[in-house]
Scaffold this motif. Structure first.
Motif, mmCIF file in Angstrom:
data_model
loop_
_atom_site.group_PDB
_atom_site.id
_atom_site.type_symbol
_atom_site.label_atom_id
_atom_site.label_comp_id
_atom_site.label_asym_id
_atom_site.label_seq_id
_atom_site.Cartn_x
_atom_site.Cartn_y
_atom_site.Cartn_z
ATOM 1 N N MET A 53 54.991 -29.152 16.294
ATOM 2 C CA MET A 53 55.982 -28.094 16.056
ATOM 3 C C MET A 53 56.776 -28.435 14.808
ATOM 4 S SD MET A 53 58.833 -26.718 18.614
ATOM 5 C CE MET A 53 60.065 -25.590 18.084
ATOM 6 N N HIS A 54 56.534 -27.685 13.759
ATOM 7 C CA HIS A 54 57.191 -27.928 12.480
ATOM 8 C C HIS A 54 58.674 -27.597 12.579
ATOM 9 C CE1 HIS A 54 57.941 -27.772 8.157
ATOM 10 N NE2 HIS A 54 56.843 -28.510 8.046
ATOM 11 N N HIS A 55 59.502 -28.369 11.877
ATOM 12 C CA HIS A 55 60.951 -28.167 11.951
ATOM 13 C C HIS A 55 61.396 -26.859 11.310
ATOM 14 C CE1 HIS A 55 61.541 -32.002 13.734
ATOM 15 N NE2 HIS A 55 61.156 -32.688 12.669
ATOM 16 N N ALA A 56 60.595 -26.309 10.428
ATOM 17 C CA ALA A 56 60.961 -25.042 9.779
ATOM 18 C C ALA A 56 60.942 -23.876 10.762
ATOM 19 C CB ALA A 56 60.010 -24.759 8.618
ATOM 20 N N PHE A 57 60.291 -24.049 11.904
ATOM 21 C CA PHE A 57 60.224 -22.973 12.894
ATOM 22 C C PHE A 57 61.563 -22.724 13.579
ATOM 23 C CE2 PHE A 57 55.441 -23.898 13.592
ATOM 24 C CZ PHE A 57 55.164 -23.335 12.364
ATOM 25 N N HIS A 58 62.518 -23.629 13.392
ATOM 26 C CA HIS A 58 63.854 -23.440 13.969
ATOM 27 C C HIS A 58 64.661 -22.412 13.182
ATOM 28 C CE1 HIS A 58 63.401 -26.738 16.766
ATOM 29 N NE2 HIS A 58 62.957 -27.478 15.783
ATOM 30 N N THR A 59 64.210 -22.059 11.990
ATOM 31 C CA THR A 59 64.950 -21.144 11.128
ATOM 32 C C THR A 59 65.118 -19.775 11.774
ATOM 33 O OG1 THR A 59 63.985 -22.306 9.255
ATOM 34 C CG2 THR A 59 65.052 -20.209 8.795
ATOM 35 N N CYS A 60 64.097 -19.314 12.478
ATOM 36 C CA CYS A 60 64.188 -18.005 13.147
ATOM 37 C C CYS A 60 65.338 -17.977 14.144
ATOM 38 C CB CYS A 60 62.887 -17.689 13.879
ATOM 39 S SG CYS A 60 61.499 -17.463 12.819
ATOM 40 N N GLY A 61 65.468 -19.026 14.928
ATOM 41 C CA GLY A 61 66.539 -19.081 15.914
ATOM 42 C C GLY A 61 67.921 -19.145 15.286
ATOM 43 N N VAL A 62 68.031 -19.840 14.157
ATOM 44 C CA VAL A 62 69.318 -19.921 13.465
ATOM 45 C C VAL A 62 69.714 -18.555 12.919
ATOM 46 C CG1 VAL A 62 70.500 -20.936 11.486
ATOM 47 C CG2 VAL A 62 69.064 -22.364 12.940
ATOM 48 N N PHE A 63 68.777 -17.857 12.273
ATOM 49 C CA PHE A 63 69.085 -16.525 11.766
ATOM 50 C C PHE A 63 69.370 -15.546 12.908
ATOM 51 C CE2 PHE A 63 67.376 -17.923 7.705
ATOM 52 C CZ PHE A 63 68.248 -17.298 6.831
ATOM 53 N N SER A 64 68.668 -15.694 14.012
ATOM 54 C CA SER A 64 68.906 -14.846 15.160
ATOM 55 C C SER A 64 70.301 -15.082 15.739
ATOM 56 C CB SER A 64 67.827 -15.104 16.209
ATOM 57 O OG SER A 64 67.906 -14.204 17.259
ATOM 58 N N THR A 65 70.734 -16.326 15.748
ATOM 59 C CA THR A 65 72.070 -16.654 16.245
ATOM 60 C C THR A 65 73.155 -16.108 15.321
ATOM 61 O OG1 THR A 65 71.222 -18.635 17.321
ATOM 62 C CG2 THR A 65 73.589 -18.556 16.903
ATOM 63 N N VAL A 66 72.955 -16.226 14.017
ATOM 64 C CA VAL A 66 73.913 -15.665 13.062
ATOM 65 C C VAL A 66 73.993 -14.153 13.243
ATOM 66 C CG1 VAL A 66 74.346 -15.267 10.608
ATOM 67 C CG2 VAL A 66 73.714 -17.535 11.401
#
Length: 155
Positions: A53-66
């Motif tokens: 699981m690449h760490h860049a995949f967390h970006t979606c969750g961060v943008f979704s939270t914002v």
């Protein structure tokens, strides 16, 4: 969140008044959905290594939270123009802010589907990390859904 229950006929019960508690119930359900989405992603981040699981995949969750916070920062009265104080940009600014928040939310959900299929389903890898990314964004998406008519933000 509770607006979809307006046309549903609840059984009459003298012991519990749903009208008074509808906003509270909608807030609790939204909080549980938001928490569940992040809990799934944190569990996947701890369970799977960088190669799975690449760490860049967390970006979606961060943008979704914002986007979640952007959407919930605007009240229904600001969008309709019923507020006494107009604020900096007034009704148009609130609508643009809400539109940008929803576009970020939809973009995050679509990106999570793209990650699921592009990195896990098509190459025939273990799909559990991809499902974690998707379900995180789906739960955050559903937690910021329609709000009750008298809803005001807590911010």
């Amino acid at each position: 969140m509770a607006g979809f229950l307006d046309n549903f006929r609840w059984p009459e019960c003298e012991c519990f008044d749903w009208g008074e508690r509808r906003n509270t119930l909608a807030s609790v359900v939204a909080g549980v959905l938001f928490f569940t989405g992040w809990w799934i992603m944190i569990d996947a981040a701890v369970t799977y290594s960088f190669t799975e699981m690449h760490h860049a995949f967390h970006t979606c969750g961060v943008f979704s939270t914002v986007a979640f916070f952007m959407i919930n920062a605007v009240s229904n009265g600001q969008v309709r123009g019923d507020m006494y104080g107009e604020g900096c940009f007034g009704r148009t600014g609130a609508r643009v802010w809400l539109f940008i928040g929803f576009m970020m939310m939809f973009g995050s959900l679509i990106a999570s589907i793209w990650i699921l299929f592009g990195a896990y389903v098509v190459p025939k890898n273990d799909v559990a990390p991809g499902l974690a990314v998707f379900f995180q964004n789906a739960f955050i998406f559903f937690s910021s859904g329609p709000r009750p008519p008298g809803w005001e933000p807590l911010l």
